[in-house]
Design an enzyme around this catalytic site. Structure first.
Site, PDB file in Angstrom:
ATOM      1  N   VAL A  74      -2.985  -9.646   2.442  1.00 46.06           N
ATOM      2  CA  VAL A  74      -4.165 -10.675   2.523  1.00 46.06           C
ATOM      3  C   VAL A  74      -5.602  -9.772   2.025  1.00 46.06           C
ATOM      4  CG1 VAL A  74      -5.652 -12.043   4.141  1.00 46.06           C
ATOM      5  CG2 VAL A  74      -3.151 -11.863   4.477  1.00 46.06           C
ATOM      6  N   SER A  75      -6.224 -10.118   0.985  1.00 45.50           N
ATOM      7  CA  SER A  75      -7.316  -9.569   0.610  1.00 45.50           C
ATOM      8  C   SER A  75      -8.266  -9.081   1.478  1.00 45.50           C
ATOM      9  CB  SER A  75      -7.849 -10.019  -0.682  1.00 45.50           C
ATOM     10  OG  SER A  75      -6.817 -10.011  -1.637  1.00 45.50           O
TER      11      SER A  75
END
Length: 402
Positions: A74-75
């Site tokens: 998840v950035s």
């Protein structure tokens, strides 16, 4: 300490994240601020402590392969906000996200509103199922979650006003351009000579793409038929050249010998600043540049100075090489002066070429966003090979410095 059931505590953490992203300049518009305020990020990062889930630089790993390499994450909010601002998404738009995770798709859903449409696609069935489950749990039932090899895009849902790619891509598949609306925009983390830049591309009048903005980033590599493996050339224990340019030839044994010769150092008299912009300039202004990496042990043993620890542009020529250096200098506005370390029989010549590039950067291009990046798809006639021309599978990237 806030818990998942502490509605006010979680909202306070989310508001604090938004304030910090504003202060950092990542959030600039009220639309993006409202999206980050609305989406419960912690629901998309199960198992993470709440404070960690809402940290602006945290990118939780979702899946690794058998060798421990990251396949999905998840950035970090800072990067997501920066790319969403570059995309300039408006209510009512149709958006395709390449590379699912759930959270970014929820942000997109907030941005397009009830009148818009979001499709998110991933090649990994585990990631698709995870994204679908988390989006439903968070109330984003209307996001279309698909499993597919995104090299072919999503033709049944096209055209798209925006395409947002959240995996490191070595090239831009023709399908992405074909499925982009006439006045559409694609934001893609594109691999360029061993580094990755997110680039916001608009269509140009000739069927290609031209950049509006860009920035340094790191993403999990693209999987599927669009994947690409860089060449890693080992020079010595812990010293590696990373090459994604098939035209650049190297003699690993000659470079190893050069590495063990005494190095020379030459200084430019120019300030060292904005290393990410300087890196792009160096990599795209001499075709013999590649990324040089060294581990801590190689540096501790004195084989190389510190810059290659995180990767640094190196100028390669037969039996010699040179790489960027910096030293404290109070006469420089940044407090540091740029220079060069060089090894090998041609060290003096390479150092002189490198120093000239450092001076050009300082004199003409010392600012953010100075480059113009164009993508020319095949079968258009590609430009002749030269500095700044990077050949890809489906087209050519041309980086110029106006």
């Amino acid at each position: 300490m806030a818990t998942d059931n502490d509605v006010e505590g979680v909202a306070a953490l989310r508001a604090s994240m938004v304030r910090e992203l504003r202060d950092q300049g990542a959030i600039q518009s009220e639309l993006v601020a409202a999206a980050f305020t609305a989406v419960p990020r912690h629901l998309f990062t199960p198992g993470e402590p709440l404070k960690v889930a809402y940290a602006t630089d945290n990118a939780p790993i979702v899946k690794r392969d058998d060798n421990g390499l990251t396949l999905s994450s998840v950035s970090a909010p800072h990067l997501q906000a920066t790319m969403l601002e570059a995309a300039e998404i408006k209510p009512g738009m149709r958006v395709c996200e390449v590379g699912s995770g759930g959270y970014n798709a929820a942000l997109l859903a907030e941005l397009v509103g009830d009148g818009g449409h979001v499709t998110t696609v991933d090649i990994d069935p585990d990631i698709v199922e995870r994204a679908r489950t988390l989006l439903n749990e968070a109330g984003y039932h209307h996001v279309n979650v698909l499993q597919a090899d995104a090299e072919e895009g999503v033709p049944n849902a096209a055209p798209f006003d925006r395409i947002i790619v959240t995996a490191g891509s070595w090239d831009i598949p023709p399908a992405w351009i074909d499925q982009l609306a006439h006045d559409g925009r694609i934001v893609v983390p594109l691999r360029l000579k061993g580094t990755t830049r997110w680039i916001a591309f608009d269509r140009d009048s000739e069927g290609g793409l031209v950049s509006r903005s860009y920035g340094l980033c790191v993403f999990v590599p693209f999987q599927g038929s669009g994947s690409h493996t860089e060449r890693n050339v080992t020079i010595d224990n812990g010293v590696v050249l990373r090459l994604d340019d098939e035209n650049l030839k190297e003699d690993a044994e000659a470079l190893r010998r050069a590495l063990h010769l005494p190095r020379i150092e030459r200084w430019s008299g120019a300030a060292f600043d904005m290393p990410d912009e300087l890196m792009l300039f160096l990599l795209t202004n001499d075709p013999n540049m590649a990324m040089l990496h060294a581990d801590q042990e190689a540096i501790d043993h004195g084989l190389l100075a510190r810059p290659p620890l995180k990767g640094v542009p190196a100028l390669i020529s037969g039996d010699s090489f040179a790489y960027r250096a910096a030293r404290p200098n109070d006469d420089m506005g940044s407090g540091y002066e740029s220079g060069v370390y060089a090894h090998g029989p041609s060290a003096e010549d390479l150092a002189a070429r490198y120093v000239e590039l450092l001076r050009q950067w300082a004199d003409k291009y010392h600012r953010r966003g100075a480059a113009s990046i164009q993508y020319i798809p095949k079968p258009a006639t590609p430009p002749a090979p030269s500095s700044g021309v990077i050949t890809k599978r489906h087209g050519t990237v041309v980086v110029t410095w106006p």
